[in-house]
Scaffold this motif. Structure first.
Motif, PDB file in Angstrom:
ATOM      1  N   THR A 100       2.353   4.975  -3.652  1.00 14.97           N
ATOM      2  CA  THR A 100       2.623   4.611  -2.251  1.00 14.97           C
ATOM      3  C   THR A 100       2.012   5.631  -1.280  1.00 14.97           C
ATOM      4  N   MET A 155      -3.910   6.349  -0.588  1.00 12.88           N
ATOM      5  CA  MET A 155      -4.764   5.296  -1.159  1.00 12.88           C
ATOM      6  C   MET A 155      -3.945   4.055  -1.507  1.00 12.88           C
ATOM      7  N   LYS A 185      10.697   3.922  -1.720  1.00 15.35           N
ATOM      8  CA  LYS A 185       9.371   4.042  -1.099  1.00 15.35           C
ATOM      9  C   LYS A 185       8.560   2.763  -1.319  1.00 15.35           C
ATOM     10  N   LEU A 245      -2.769   7.139  -8.039  1.00 19.45           N
ATOM     11  CA  LEU A 245      -1.988   8.346  -8.350  1.00 19.45           C
ATOM     12  C   LEU A 245      -2.940   9.505  -8.588  1.00 19.45           C
ATOM     13  N   ALA A 266      -9.261   7.391   2.112  1.00 14.10           N
ATOM     14  CA  ALA A 266      -8.169   6.482   2.482  1.00 14.10           C
ATOM     15  C   ALA A 266      -8.303   6.012   3.930  1.00 14.10           C
TER      16      ALA A 266
HETATM   17  N1  LIG Z   1      -6.927  10.251  -0.320  1.00 16.08           N
HETATM   18  C1  LIG Z   1      -8.182   9.853  -0.407  1.00 16.08           C
HETATM   19  O1  LIG Z   1      -8.910   9.754   0.617  1.00 16.08           O
HETATM   20  C2  LIG Z   1      -8.767   9.497  -1.761  1.00 16.08           C
HETATM   21  C3  LIG Z   1     -10.070   8.970  -1.798  1.00 16.08           C
HETATM   22  C4  LIG Z   1     -10.604   8.547  -3.017  1.00 16.08           C
HETATM   23  C5  LIG Z   1      -9.832   8.678  -4.170  1.00 16.08           C
HETATM   24  N2  LIG Z   1      -8.595   9.220  -4.104  1.00 16.08           N
HETATM   25  C6  LIG Z   1      -7.795   9.311  -5.337  1.00 16.08           C
HETATM   26  O2  LIG Z   1      -6.706   8.407  -5.210  1.00 16.08           O
HETATM   27  C7  LIG Z   1      -5.586   8.893  -5.942  1.00 16.08           C
HETATM   28  C8  LIG Z   1      -4.368   8.900  -5.009  1.00 16.08           C
HETATM   29  O3  LIG Z   1      -4.648   9.751  -3.920  1.00 16.08           O
HETATM   30  P1  LIG Z   1      -3.739   9.735  -2.618  1.00 16.08           P
HETATM   31  O4  LIG Z   1      -4.519  10.459  -1.568  1.00 16.08           O
HETATM   32  O5  LIG Z   1      -3.245   8.367  -2.344  1.00 16.08           O
HETATM   33  O6  LIG Z   1      -2.518  10.649  -3.067  1.00 16.08           O
HETATM   34  P2  LIG Z   1      -1.104  10.820  -2.345  1.00 16.08           P
HETATM   35  O7  LIG Z   1      -1.171  10.366  -0.938  1.00 16.08           O
HETATM   36  O8  LIG Z   1      -0.682  12.214  -2.629  1.00 16.08           O
HETATM   37  O9  LIG Z   1      -0.151   9.812  -3.135  1.00 16.08           O
HETATM   38  C9  LIG Z   1       0.065   9.998  -4.499  1.00 16.08           C
HETATM   39  C10 LIG Z   1       1.020   8.959  -5.026  1.00 16.08           C
HETATM   40  O10 LIG Z   1       1.193   9.223  -6.405  1.00 16.08           O
HETATM   41  C11 LIG Z   1       2.576   9.260  -6.693  1.00 16.08           C
HETATM   42  N3  LIG Z   1       2.818  10.164  -7.835  1.00 16.08           N
HETATM   43  C12 LIG Z   1       2.488  11.475  -7.919  1.00 16.08           C
HETATM   44  N4  LIG Z   1       2.858  11.954  -9.115  1.00 16.08           N
HETATM   45  C13 LIG Z   1       3.440  10.905  -9.781  1.00 16.08           C
HETATM   46  C14 LIG Z   1       4.005  10.759 -11.073  1.00 16.08           C
HETATM   47  N5  LIG Z   1       4.075  11.792 -11.930  1.00 16.08           N
HETATM   48  N6  LIG Z   1       4.504   9.544 -11.435  1.00 16.08           N
HETATM   49  C15 LIG Z   1       4.452   8.494 -10.568  1.00 16.08           C
HETATM   50  N7  LIG Z   1       3.919   8.578  -9.319  1.00 16.08           N
HETATM   51  C16 LIG Z   1       3.410   9.768  -8.958  1.00 16.08           C
HETATM   52  C17 LIG Z   1       3.229   9.750  -5.433  1.00 16.08           C
HETATM   53  O11 LIG Z   1       4.579   9.388  -5.470  1.00 16.08           O
HETATM   54  P3  LIG Z   1       5.727  10.189  -4.666  1.00 16.08           P
HETATM   55  O12 LIG Z   1       5.600   9.721  -3.245  1.00 16.08           O
HETATM   56  O13 LIG Z   1       6.971   9.772  -5.345  1.00 16.08           O
HETATM   57  O14 LIG Z   1       5.427  11.659  -4.817  1.00 16.08           O
HETATM   58  C18 LIG Z   1       2.406   8.994  -4.398  1.00 16.08           C
HETATM   59  O15 LIG Z   1       2.876   7.654  -4.277  1.00 16.08           O
HETATM   60  C19 LIG Z   1      -5.965  10.274  -6.455  1.00 16.08           C
HETATM   61  O16 LIG Z   1      -6.347  10.177  -7.796  1.00 16.08           O
HETATM   62  C20 LIG Z   1      -7.168  10.666  -5.595  1.00 16.08           C
HETATM   63  O17 LIG Z   1      -8.075  11.512  -6.288  1.00 16.08           O
HETATM   64  C21 LIG Z   1      -8.031   9.634  -2.928  1.00 16.08           C
END
Ligand SMILES: NC(=O)c1ccc[n+]([C@@H]2O[C@H](COP(=O)([O-])OP(=O)(O)OC[C@H]3O[C@@H](n4cnc5c(N)ncnc54)[C@H](OP(=O)(O)O)[C@@H]3O)[C@@H](O)[C@H]2O)c1
Length: 208
Positions: A8, A11, A35, A66, A130
Motif C-alpha cells: 500500500t 508504488m 491500510k 514491496l 511512483a
Molecule cells: N517509489 C518508487 O518511485 C519506485 C519506483 C520503481 C520501483 N520501485 C520499487 O517498488 C517497490 C515498492 O516501493 P515503494 O516506494 O512503494 O515502497 P513503500 O512506499 O515503502 O511501500 C512499501 C510497502 O511494502 C510493505 N511492506 C514492507 N515490508 C513488508 C513485509 N515484510 N511484508 C509485507 N509488506 C511489507 C509496506 O507495508 P507497511 O505499510 O505495513 O509497512 C508498504 O505497503 C520497491 O521494491 C521499490 O524498489 C519504487
C-alpha cells in the motif's frame, strides 16, 4: 482483469489507483488489513482491500509492490500462484538507495521466480517513479516501461495492463535481462534523487 496489488506504499497505491481507474478489478493485499481497506476506499472504482493471501487468490495478475527483501515472506502468504502472472517492480537497493544489493549473475526478478516457481514472473515498472504512475502526471509525454519475462503470454498480459494506464511498452527480452533493467532503475534513482532532476524522470530507448 483481476489484479492484486500487494503493498500500500508509493508504488502500490499508484498502480492500484491507475489500474482501477482504467477499469480493472483491483484487490489490494497488505499485512495491515486496515491500510488495505483504507486505500481501497480512497481509490474507489470497486477496489477492495484485504490480506495478502485473499488478494492473490482472487487475482489473475499479482503485482508485488514491496521492498525486495519483503518478497519472500509475502509470497509465502500469497499461497499457490500456479499459472498466475506475477509482476516484479522492484529495484533491490541498499537502505540509502545508492547501491544495488544483488546483480550481475542474478536479479531480484530471477530470485522472485525461484521463490514462486509456478508463477509466470514479469519484470515491469522498475524504472518508473511512483510520481509518474498516474496517467495525468504524464499528459502529452510518451513514457516507456521495459518488460522482461520468459512467458510470452504473461508478457502480453502485462503489456496490456501497462498500455491501459498510458505507458509505451518495450519488450526487453527474457527474465534474465532484469539483471540489466535493475541497474537502469538504480541509475534513474540517482538522476531523480542524487543528481538533482527530481522523481519525474524516466529512461527511454530511442530507435534511430
Ligand atoms: N517509489 C518508487 O518511485 C519506485 C519506483 C520503481 C520501483 N520501485 C520499487 O517498488 C517497490 C515498492 O516501493 P515503494 O516506494 O512503494 O515502497 P513503500 O512506499 O515503502 O511501500 C512499501 C510497502 O511494502 C510493505 N511492506 C514492507 N515490508 C513488508 C513485509 N515484510 N511484508 C509485507 N509488506 C511489507 C509496506 O507495508 P507497511 O505499510 O505495513 O509497512 C508498504 O505497503 C520497491 O521494491 C521499490 O524498489 C519504487
Amino acid at each position: 482483469m483481476k489484479v492484486a496489488i500487494i503493498g500500500t506504499g508509493n508504488m502500490g497505491s499508484g498502480l492500484a489507483s491507475a489500474l482501477a481507474g482504467a477499469g480493472h478489478e483491483v484487490m489490494i493485499g497488505a499485512r495491515d488489513l486496515v491500510k488495505a481497506a483504507t486505500l481501497a476506499d480512497q481509490i474507489g472504482h470497486g477496489a477492495v482491500g484485504g490480506g495478502i493471501g485473499a488478494a492473490a487468490t482472487l487475482a489473475d495478475v499479482i503485482v508485488l509492490a514491496l521492498p525486495f527483501p519483503a518478497a519472500e515472506e509475502a509470497l509465502k502468504q500469497a499461497g499457490d500462484l500456479s499459472g498466475k502472472v506475477l509482476i516484479d517492480i522492484s529495484n533491490p537497493i541498499s537502505a540509502d538507495y545508492k547501491e544495488l544489493i544483488i546483480g550481475h549473475t542474478t536479479s531480484a526478478a530471477e530470485e522472485i521466480q525461484k521463490m514462486a516457481p509456478r508463477a509466470r514472473v514479469v519484470k515491469a515498472f522498475n524504472t518508473i517513479f511512483a510520481q509518474l504512475l498516474a496517467p495525468q502526471a504524464r499528459l502529452g509525454k510518451t513514457v516507456q516501461t521495459f518488460i522482461a519475462g520468459d512467458d510470452e503470454t504473461a508478457k502480453a498480459t502485462v503489456t496490456g495492463l501497462a498500455q491501459a494506464i498510458g505507458f509505451e511498452v518495450l519488450d526487453a527480452g527474457p527474465l534474465s535481462n532484469s539483471r540489466f533493467l535493475e541497474p537502469i532503475g538504480e541509475m534513474n534513482i540517482h538522476f531523480g534523487y542524487f543528481l538533482g532532476k527530481g522523481p519525474v524522470v524516466a529512461p527511454a530507448w530511442v530507435q534511430l
